[in-house]
Design an enzyme around this catalytic site. Structure first.
Site, PDB file in Angstrom:
ATOM      1  N   ASP A  59     -63.784 -43.874 -59.793  1.00  0.00           N
ATOM      2  CA  ASP A  59     -63.795 -45.184 -60.843  1.00  0.00           C
ATOM      3  C   ASP A  59     -62.480 -46.149 -60.566  1.00  0.00           C
ATOM      4  O   ASP A  59     -62.585 -47.002 -61.011  1.00  0.00           O
ATOM      5  CB  ASP A  59     -63.891 -44.530 -62.152  1.00  0.00           C
ATOM      6  CG  ASP A  59     -63.027 -44.014 -62.835  1.00  0.00           C
ATOM      7  OD1 ASP A  59     -62.118 -43.596 -62.147  1.00  0.00           O
ATOM      8  OD2 ASP A  59     -63.108 -43.745 -64.163  1.00  0.00           O
ATOM      9  N   SER A  60     -61.870 -45.685 -59.591  1.00  0.00           N
ATOM     10  CA  SER A  60     -60.651 -46.453 -59.279  1.00  0.00           C
ATOM     11  C   SER A  60     -61.209 -47.475 -58.462  1.00  0.00           C
ATOM     12  O   SER A  60     -60.508 -48.207 -58.182  1.00  0.00           O
ATOM     13  CB  SER A  60     -59.618 -45.675 -58.017  1.00  0.00           C
ATOM     14  OG  SER A  60     -60.481 -44.862 -57.285  1.00  0.00           O
ATOM     15  N   ASP A  98     -67.782 -40.550 -59.633  1.00  0.00           N
ATOM     16  CA  ASP A  98     -66.994 -40.248 -61.040  1.00  0.00           C
ATOM     17  C   ASP A  98     -68.168 -41.032 -62.214  1.00  0.00           C
ATOM     18  O   ASP A  98     -68.644 -42.084 -61.865  1.00  0.00           O
ATOM     19  CB  ASP A  98     -65.815 -41.216 -60.806  1.00  0.00           C
ATOM     20  CG  ASP A  98     -64.530 -40.592 -61.243  1.00  0.00           C
ATOM     21  OD1 ASP A  98     -64.692 -39.443 -61.734  1.00  0.00           O
ATOM     22  OD2 ASP A  98     -63.629 -41.323 -60.870  1.00  0.00           O
ATOM     23  N   LYS A 128     -67.898 -36.361 -61.426  1.00  0.00           N
ATOM     24  CA  LYS A 128     -66.689 -35.923 -61.960  1.00  0.00           C
ATOM     25  C   LYS A 128     -66.459 -36.417 -63.197  1.00  0.00           C
ATOM     26  O   LYS A 128     -66.846 -37.524 -63.640  1.00  0.00           O
ATOM     27  CB  LYS A 128     -65.625 -36.470 -60.859  1.00  0.00           C
ATOM     28  CG  LYS A 128     -64.163 -36.015 -61.433  1.00  0.00           C
ATOM     29  CD  LYS A 128     -62.932 -36.234 -60.515  1.00  0.00           C
ATOM     30  CE  LYS A 128     -62.704 -37.798 -60.132  1.00  0.00           C
ATOM     31  NZ  LYS A 128     -62.190 -38.287 -61.572  1.00  0.00           N
ATOM     32  N   GLU A 130     -63.681 -36.470 -66.412  1.00  0.00           N
ATOM     33  CA  GLU A 130     -62.271 -36.425 -67.012  1.00  0.00           C
ATOM     34  C   GLU A 130     -62.177 -35.650 -68.314  1.00  0.00           C
ATOM     35  O   GLU A 130     -62.952 -35.605 -69.031  1.00  0.00           O
ATOM     36  CB  GLU A 130     -61.401 -37.716 -67.124  1.00  0.00           C
ATOM     37  CG  GLU A 130     -61.355 -38.381 -65.917  1.00  0.00           C
ATOM     38  CD  GLU A 130     -60.593 -39.754 -66.119  1.00  0.00           C
ATOM     39  OE1 GLU A 130     -60.052 -40.019 -67.150  1.00  0.00           O
ATOM     40  OE2 GLU A 130     -60.609 -40.496 -65.195  1.00  0.00           O
ATOM     41  N   GLU A 196     -54.268 -34.312 -61.465  1.00  0.00           N
ATOM     42  CA  GLU A 196     -53.640 -35.513 -61.234  1.00  0.00           C
ATOM     43  C   GLU A 196     -52.153 -35.652 -61.816  1.00  0.00           C
ATOM     44  O   GLU A 196     -52.079 -35.453 -62.940  1.00  0.00           O
ATOM     45  CB  GLU A 196     -54.510 -36.613 -61.674  1.00  0.00           C
ATOM     46  CG  GLU A 196     -53.878 -37.900 -61.220  1.00  0.00           C
ATOM     47  CD  GLU A 196     -54.772 -39.322 -61.425  1.00  0.00           C
ATOM     48  OE1 GLU A 196     -55.792 -39.059 -61.574  1.00  0.00           O
ATOM     49  OE2 GLU A 196     -54.416 -40.482 -61.142  1.00  0.00           O
TER      50      GLU A 196
END
Ligand code: KIV
Length: 299
Positions: A59-60, A98, A128, A130, A196
């Site tokens: 999602d970057s 993501d 993915k 978080e 991260e």
């Protein structure tokens, strides 16, 4: 748009398909796992052809491609659109998508429905998510729905308004917390965990505490694998890179120079050259030449 056709991807399969099992075997054999983000067909093709093991449609995307100032505005539709483009290119790497902010937060039902869309509509092989212990139950439910999940702990950019963009795990208690998070994700069935922005010591300790692979980004060299944002790797961001970024190329300089060169060639009339132009077939050329001059020019 160029009329040149891209070669079929089937011509360029570099190695056997990477699966979740391959990543596990890499950890067991102490062979580092390589991972990069990609958001579009052309860069995903290059990344896959280079033999990278895992491609993440992160999602970057929000900052790297869409010009947002965080990952928070990124939507499911944007993620699906870019994951489909990457899917068309990736043959070898494990393709992970993501789950964007808001797509797994409101209910388990919605989280499973959204995770399913990545697999069914966009061809991702894992999603993915978080979060640590707070997401373990969700990771387990999604895994039971036959969807592979990669965890993500440490600095989790979707929590920016709560924790900021700060290195996490900077005390022994904080490291113990991260280890508990990582273990909970492993027990829930996660196939790997992204770490991260944590101290190198934390990266090493979490990696030794898990049977599943850790993929570090700013987590030191003792993780089972490394991931970077593609745009950081080749300097396409225009921003000051984080400490953990190593720039392997300067695509900004390369592209700027190419664009300036093109503009100058157009302005001084040296582009396009005759060799870069199409020409009439011989008979049509002769017929045109035989015309009166004013008709010949088409004016
Ligand atoms: O979105 C992303 O690019 C990521 C990486 C930083 C792992 O989550």
């Amino acid at each position: 748009m160029s009329i040149i056709q891209l070669p079929p991807r089937e011509d360029s399969v570099p190695a056997p398909k990477i699966t979740a099992q391959t990543l596990l075997e890499r950890k067991q054999a102490h062979q580092p796992i390589t991972a990069l983000t990609a958001y579009d067909y052309s860069t995903a093709r290059l990344v896959d052809q280079a033999g990278i093991d895992m491609v993440l449609v992160g999602d970057s995307l929000g900052q790297a491609v869409l010009g947002y100032d965080s990952t928070l505005p990124v939507t499911m539709d944007e993620m699906l659109h870019h994951t489909r483009a990457v899917r068309r290119a990736v043959r070898h790497a494990l393709l992970v998508a993501d789950m964007p902010f808001g797509s797994y937060h409101s209910s388990t039902y919605e989280a499973i429905a959204n995770a399913t869309r990545f697999i069914k509509e966009a061809g991702a092989e894992a999603v993915k998510i978080e979060g640590g212990r707070n997401r373990a139950e969700l990771v387990s439910t999604i895994t039971q729905a036959e969807i592979a999940v990669v965890g993500h702990i440490g600095l989790t950019p979707q929590s920016v308004h709560r924790i900021g963009y700060r290195v996490q795990g900077k005390s022994v208690t904080a490291i113990d917390d991260l280890i508990a998070d990582a273990r909970a994700l492993e027990a829930a069935g996660a196939i790997a965990v992204v770490l991260e922005c944590v101290p190198r010591e934390a990266g090493g300790l979490i990696t030794s505490a898990l049977a599943i692979p850790t993929i570090g980004i700013g987590a030191g060299p003792d993780c089972d694998g490394q991931i970077l944002v593609f745009h950081d790797l080749v300097n396409l961001t225009g921003a000051q890179p984080a400490k953990f970024v190593r720039r392997y190329a300067d695509a900004s300089a390369l592209i700027t120079e190419a664009v300036q060169h093109y503009a100058s060639d157009v302005r001084d009339g040296t582009f396009p050259a005759d060799a870069e132009s199409y020409h009439l077939p011989r008979e049509a050329g002769a017929e045109l030449l035989a015309r009166e001059p004013q008709k010949r020019s088409g004016r």
